[in-house]
Design a protein around this motif. Structure first.
Motif, PDB file in Angstrom:
ATOM      1  N   HIS A 174       2.326  -8.557  -9.582  1.00  0.00           N
ATOM      2  CA  HIS A 174       2.043  -9.411 -10.743  1.00  0.00           C
ATOM      3  C   HIS A 174       1.679 -10.829 -10.344  1.00  0.00           C
ATOM      4  CE1 HIS A 174       4.730  -6.555 -13.296  1.00  0.00           C
ATOM      5  NE2 HIS A 174       3.510  -6.076 -13.108  1.00  0.00           N
ATOM      6  N   GLY A 175       1.698 -11.140  -9.050  1.00  0.00           N
ATOM      7  CA  GLY A 175       1.322 -12.466  -8.600  1.00  0.00           C
ATOM      8  C   GLY A 175       2.402 -13.498  -8.747  1.00  0.00           C
ATOM      9  N   ASP A 176       3.674 -13.068  -8.854  1.00  0.00           N
ATOM     10  CA  ASP A 176       4.776 -14.008  -9.032  1.00  0.00           C
ATOM     11  C   ASP A 176       5.287 -14.595  -7.715  1.00  0.00           C
ATOM     12  OD1 ASP A 176       4.668 -13.536 -11.742  1.00  0.00           O
ATOM     13  OD2 ASP A 176       6.217 -11.966 -11.695  1.00  0.00           O
ATOM     14  N   ILE A 177       4.802 -14.094  -6.573  1.00  0.00           N
ATOM     15  CA  ILE A 177       5.325 -14.556  -5.280  1.00  0.00           C
ATOM     16  C   ILE A 177       4.223 -15.211  -4.460  1.00  0.00           C
ATOM     17  CG2 ILE A 177       6.485 -13.833  -3.153  1.00  0.00           C
ATOM     18  CD1 ILE A 177       7.714 -11.534  -4.686  1.00  0.00           C
ATOM     19  N   TYR A 178       3.152 -14.451  -4.144  1.00  0.00           N
ATOM     20  CA  TYR A 178       2.067 -14.954  -3.319  1.00  0.00           C
ATOM     21  C   TYR A 178       0.790 -15.027  -4.138  1.00  0.00           C
ATOM     22  CZ  TYR A 178       4.907 -14.291   0.903  1.00  0.00           C
ATOM     23  OH  TYR A 178       5.886 -14.378   1.853  1.00  0.00           O
ATOM     24  N   PRO A 179      -0.189 -15.842  -3.706  1.00  0.00           N
ATOM     25  CA  PRO A 179      -1.494 -15.868  -4.385  1.00  0.00           C
ATOM     26  C   PRO A 179      -2.217 -14.537  -4.207  1.00  0.00           C
ATOM     27  CG  PRO A 179      -1.521 -17.226  -2.391  1.00  0.00           C
ATOM     28  CD  PRO A 179      -0.100 -16.837  -2.627  1.00  0.00           C
ATOM     29  N   PRO A 180      -3.222 -14.257  -5.040  1.00  0.00           N
ATOM     30  CA  PRO A 180      -3.878 -12.943  -5.021  1.00  0.00           C
ATOM     31  C   PRO A 180      -4.445 -12.542  -3.665  1.00  0.00           C
ATOM     32  CG  PRO A 180      -4.476 -14.171  -6.993  1.00  0.00           C
ATOM     33  CD  PRO A 180      -3.712 -15.118  -6.129  1.00  0.00           C
ATOM     34  N   ASP A 181      -4.963 -13.497  -2.890  1.00  0.00           N
ATOM     35  CA  ASP A 181      -5.599 -13.135  -1.632  1.00  0.00           C
ATOM     36  C   ASP A 181      -4.590 -12.690  -0.564  1.00  0.00           C
ATOM     37  OD1 ASP A 181      -4.533 -15.683  -1.567  1.00  0.00           O
ATOM     38  OD2 ASP A 181      -5.944 -16.403  -0.049  1.00  0.00           O
ATOM     39  N   ARG A 182      -3.292 -12.858  -0.797  1.00  0.00           N
ATOM     40  CA  ARG A 182      -2.275 -12.460   0.179  1.00  0.00           C
ATOM     41  C   ARG A 182      -1.464 -11.255  -0.266  1.00  0.00           C
ATOM     42  NH1 ARG A 182       1.302 -17.537   1.601  1.00  0.00           N
ATOM     43  NH2 ARG A 182       2.266 -15.929   2.912  1.00  0.00           N
ATOM     44  N   ILE A 183      -1.683 -10.791  -1.485  1.00  0.00           N
ATOM     45  CA  ILE A 183      -0.835  -9.731  -2.038  1.00  0.00           C
ATOM     46  C   ILE A 183      -1.003  -8.423  -1.278  1.00  0.00           C
ATOM     47  CG2 ILE A 183      -0.445  -8.280  -4.074  1.00  0.00           C
ATOM     48  CD1 ILE A 183      -1.016 -10.706  -5.806  1.00  0.00           C
ATOM     49  N   GLU A 184      -2.229  -7.966  -1.080  1.00  0.00           N
ATOM     50  CA  GLU A 184      -2.451  -6.665  -0.452  1.00  0.00           C
ATOM     51  C   GLU A 184      -1.912  -6.643   0.979  1.00  0.00           C
ATOM     52  OE1 GLU A 184      -6.120  -3.575   0.573  1.00  0.00           O
ATOM     53  OE2 GLU A 184      -6.488  -5.417  -0.567  1.00  0.00           O
ATOM     54  N   SER A 185      -2.160  -7.718   1.723  1.00  0.00           N
ATOM     55  CA  SER A 185      -1.666  -7.762   3.099  1.00  0.00           C
ATOM     56  C   SER A 185      -0.136  -7.746   3.133  1.00  0.00           C
ATOM     57  CB  SER A 185      -2.194  -9.021   3.791  1.00  0.00           C
ATOM     58  OG  SER A 185      -1.625  -9.161   5.072  1.00  0.00           O
ATOM     59  N   ALA A 186       0.515  -8.491   2.214  1.00  0.00           N
ATOM     60  CA  ALA A 186       1.978  -8.529   2.192  1.00  0.00           C
ATOM     61  C   ALA A 186       2.565  -7.162   1.841  1.00  0.00           C
ATOM     62  CB  ALA A 186       2.463  -9.587   1.204  1.00  0.00           C
ATOM     63  N   LEU A 187       1.966  -6.469   0.872  1.00  0.00           N
ATOM     64  CA  LEU A 187       2.502  -5.165   0.448  1.00  0.00           C
ATOM     65  C   LEU A 187       2.394  -4.120   1.553  1.00  0.00           C
ATOM     66  CD1 LEU A 187       1.179  -4.941  -3.229  1.00  0.00           C
ATOM     67  CD2 LEU A 187       3.542  -5.273  -2.490  1.00  0.00           C
ATOM     68  N   THR A 188       1.374  -4.214   2.377  1.00  0.00           N
ATOM     69  CA  THR A 188       1.171  -3.208   3.424  1.00  0.00           C
ATOM     70  C   THR A 188       1.840  -3.576   4.739  1.00  0.00           C
ATOM     71  OG1 THR A 188      -0.943  -4.258   3.992  1.00  0.00           O
ATOM     72  CG2 THR A 188      -1.002  -2.418   2.439  1.00  0.00           C
ATOM     73  N   HIS A 189       2.405  -4.764   4.834  1.00  0.00           N
ATOM     74  CA  HIS A 189       3.043  -5.171   6.075  1.00  0.00           C
ATOM     75  C   HIS A 189       4.509  -5.539   5.839  1.00  0.00           C
ATOM     76  CE1 HIS A 189      -1.260  -5.568   7.131  1.00  0.00           C
ATOM     77  NE2 HIS A 189      -0.853  -5.347   8.376  1.00  0.00           N
TER      78      HIS A 189
END
Length: 833
Positions: A174-189
């Motif tokens: 939902h974008g409550d933690i990181y900006p959109p450009d970092r979400i996918e990388s954070a979820l997969t790592h």
């Protein structure tokens, strides 16, 4: 004004809501009338967090410029000048920008707490120093910003901000933690479900241990000795005998039936040591225990049962598992066994007595061990026993006076003198001998019931009896002192070996401090470090601690052992004897070395990272070279077996090539050993070692060249505490290096001397001359063989220093000496003297 209170909101990962909870607590306190300010808050662009901070007074930040960039940090001086009741400070583990007064934010917080200001702060579990490596293994990310566990442990309140992995990932989407450009990388790592689940469990377990510490502190403050069964804790008593594995497995089965229970094992080392303990068997039992999820502990105590029950009460143990007695019926009738005495003193703690193959019927009756000077308790026991046995024996001999002559009476008294000498030493034996002579004169020589003697032969018999008793008592006292000193040296060696092994295995400082606390039976121990900045009142920081209410200043301790100018080991507990203080000083020095290594080679140090990378590359290259070098050695060996087919020049070249390949192979082996030592995989067995014997073995390893080395050792040189094999290897390496750099007419010289309990062994090559000037060491001191020797010496608790000696070099190897006055072994003849 008292010290402020510290409250920490702990999270398992970023984004669980720690900062939001901290601000919510600030708003609650403000509504209750408290003076609350924001010292530092980082909302990371999260709108709900920024909205929660509205209405709270914010102290302006301090601007710091570093490398042309502009940064803002919390201004502790501004907060101190404002003097609020409560300060909200985010990210406790944060590293301040270089140029700030303190390197870490937690040090800024310490200043606020010292000024009486309450602080509410946040912390992620991955920033705790003790968990840094564990988190890196799970997530693959090394945290550069770490916080000493002791800082968090001193908090008055720790509250876990918990969120399930699924809910945290939804917040991420939902974008409550990181900006959109970092979400996918954070979820997969980093934010994978497995990672978050593991971090959550680590946070829960760490906090559960802090709750347990709080419970122990409450029980200690209120004098509650009886265990509270908040969870099952099963303690195994290990004597070092063969039955230990049976007891460990039985206790593990009991533990498995109770989920959430803890398995502990305790080995009590008698203060005078025990020669019947098999270190190999005890180490195997420790390995088995740790493989079953248990923890091994060791302490020193004169009374095994008292030490066992004291440890059980301190650790809130609910069940104790002991082996059945190995004493036969006669020994059991004279003294109750450990199990029986433990049951009587255990109170509400359940005691399980487990049968085993070593149980009663197999142990032979033993006379008391020699114990002269072993302490007032043994001396008092010997005198009390003599006060009972001497009148009883006199009454028995008086009843059969007509059947025994004076010789039989004196023989019976002499037997009693020997028993008392073995139990209590020389002085009780001499007292009993004099008393027995007077009783024999009064009751068994004519005229009876008088101290006069009518016959000369009776006077001679009594004189011979007293002389024999004196000689026996003196011999027993000498043997007792030698036995005690040898046992003491063995006990010291085991303590240092265990501490060194834990250091090499990479144990964290709190675990090493706890090891020292257990071994010396202390209540609490702290490693303190003084702020190097000059100030009227020195400021001390607790680097690591163990036990209840550990001292935070040196003057709060009952026992203090300085490590260096800035660090000291402070302890609370019973006073230590001189021998124990000397051993504690050695342990403090080893602990200081471990702390220095961890600080200078800690995470985030680019020089340490570069050194580790270089070591890994050299190790890989060495392993790849090992097989080709072995093949080359075999090929050259086969060619060397046919000398008749070779011309003299070919033979010389062949021998040169073989020597070069052999030296390269040796260098590869040294490189491998050096890496194993730094990784903690090189086992050490520290014990008293005769320097002459180690030198003899080292010179034999050097072949014909070793016998040209001049060795000069004093006769009264004590043993050193070292690993015999590694010491021989170090001496051989130093001797070989000195031989390579000595002219034929000036052989190397090896000397040794005792320096205040430490033995200094000096190896000097013959190229400098006896009157050569000294100076700093040159590049030769960085050779691989000398580096390996230096690291091996430090691992054994010693040091190795190289200095220039005119045109040559001198190497000083310093190692801790064993107990003075211990038993001496014959020295082999020193080659070359």
């Amino acid at each position: 004004m008292g010290r402020g209170r510290l409250r920490i909101f702990l999270g398992a990962a970023p984004g669980v809501g720690k900062t939001y909870a901290m601000l919510a607590e600030g708003q609650r306190l403000r509504a209750l009338g408290s003076d609350v300010v924001v010292g530092y808050v980082e909302p990371h662009g999260r709108r709900p967090t920024a909205a929660m901070a509205e209405g709270l007074e914010t102290v302006p930040r301090r601007v710091v410029r570093h490398r042309g960039a502009r940064f803002t940090e919390m201004d502790p001086d501004a907060v101190l000048a404002r003097r609020p009741q409560v300060a909200l400070v985010d990210e406790l583990a944060h590293s301040n920008v270089p140029g700030s007064r303190n390197a870490k934010r937690w040090q800024d917080v310490e200043e606020l707490l010292d000024a009486g200001i309450d602080v509410v702060t946040t912390l992620n579990v991955q920033h705790l120093e003790s968990l840094n490596d564990v988190v890196r293994q799970i997530t693959g990310v090394r945290q550069r910003e770490t916080l000493p566990d002791e800082v968090a442990r001193r908090a008055d309140q720790i509250e876990l901000v918990d969120l399930t992995p699924e809910a945290l990932r939804r917040r991420m989407v939902h974008g409550d933690i990181y900006p959109p450009d970092r979400i996918e990388s954070a979820l997969t790592h980093y934010f994978r479900v497995g990672n978050l689940t593991a971090l959550r469990e680590i946070a829960l377990l760490w906090l559960a241990d802090r709750v347990e510490e709080g419970l122990q502190r409450y029980r200690a403050e209120h004098g509650i000795a009886a265990p509270w069964e908040t969870r099952e804790r099963i303690l195994v008593g290990l004597s070092g005998g063969a039955e230990g594995e049976t007891l460990i497995r039985r206790a593990a089965r009991i533990c498995a039936r109770t989920p959430g229970s803890d398995l502990l094992a305790l080995h009590v080392v008698p203060e005078e040591g025990s020669a019947r303990i098999d270190p190999a068997a005890l180490n195997a039992q420790r390995v088995l225990l740790e493989s079953l999820g248990g923890s091994f502990h060791q302490t020193t105590g004169e009374d095994v049962v008292a030490a066992l029950l004291r440890f059980a009460e301190a650790e809130n143990v609910t069940q104790i598992v002991l082996g059945a007695t190995r004493h036969n019926r006669l020994a059991s009738s004279l003294r109750a066994g450990v199990g029986e005495r433990t049951i009587k003193g255990s109170g509400p703690i359940d005691v399980h007595i487990v049968t085993h193959e070593e149980a009663a019927g197999r142990a032979a009756f033993r006379l008391p061990r020699p114990g002269a000077g072993a302490g007032p308790r043994r001396l008092g026991g010997a005198l009390a026993g003599a006060a009972v046995l001497l009148p009883a024996l006199t009454l028995l001999l008086a009843a059969v006076r007509g059947r025994l002559g004076l010789a039989g009476v004196l023989a019976a008294y002499l037997l009693l003198v020997v028993v008392v000498a073995l139990a209590g030493g020389v002085w009780p034996a001499l007292l009993v001998a004099v008393a027995a002579a007077l009783l024999a004169d009064y009751y068994f020589t004519a005229p009876l019931h008088s101290l006069g003697m009518a016959r000369p032969e009776e006077i001679v018999a009594l004189a011979v009896f007293v002389t024999t008793a004196v000689l026996v008592g003196t011999a027993a006292g000498t043997a007792a002192r030698a036995t005690r000193q040898a046992a003491r040296a063995t006990s010291e060696a085991r303590t240092l070996s265990r501490l060194a092994a834990n250091v090499l295995r990479g144990q964290d400082l709190p675990a090493l401090v706890e090891l020292i606390r257990e071994n010396f039976g202390l209540t609490a121990v702290s490693l303190l470090e003084r702020d190097p900045r000059a100030s009227p009142t020195p400021r001390w920081y607790v680097v690591a601690s163990a036990g209840d209410a550990p001292p935070e200043r040196p003057y709060e301790a009952d026992v203090e052992s300085p490590v260096d100018d800035f660090r000291t080991l402070a302890a609370r507990g019973p006073g230590l004897r001189t021998e124990d203080r000397r051993l504690l000083d050695a342990c403090a020095a080893e602990l200081g070395l471990a702390h220095a290594r961890g600080r200078f080679a800690g995470p985030g140090d680019p020089f340490a990272d570069a050194e580790r990378t270089r070591a890994a590359l050299l190790l890989a290259a060495g392993r790849d070279l090992r097989a080709p070098l072995r093949t080359a050695e075999d090929a050259l060996g086969r060619l060397r077996q046919r000398p008749q087919e070779r011309a003299p020049e070919e033979k010389r070249l062949l021998e040169t090539a073989r020597t070069a390949v052999h030296r390269a192979a040796r260098l590869v082996t040294d490189l491998d050993d050096l890496s194993r030592l730094h990784a903690g995989a090189l086992d050490l067995y520290l014990r008293p070692v005769d320097v002459g014997e180690a030198l003899g073995a080292a010179l034999d390893d050097l072949g014909a060249g070793g016998h040209s080395i001049v060795v000069r050792l004093p006769e009264d040189l004590p043993d050193v505490i070292a690993d015999a094999a590694l010491l021989t290897r170090v001496l051989a390496a130093l001797g070989a290096d000195a031989l390579r750099h000595s002219p034929p007419d000036r052989p190397p010289l090896i000397t040794a001397e005792n320096r205040d309990g430490r033995v200094a062994i000096r190896v000097a090559d013959g190229s400098g001359g006896p009157a050569a000037a000294t100076g700093p060491a040159g590049p030769r001191a960085d050779g691989l063989a000398l580096r390996l020797s230096r690291d091996l010496a430090e691992a054994m608790g010693g040091s190795l220093k190289t200095s220039r000696r005119g045109g040559g070099y001198a190497v000083a190897l310093t190692l801790p000496g064993s107990a003075p006055g211990g038993p001496r072994r014959g020295r082999p003849p020193a080659p070359g003297t």
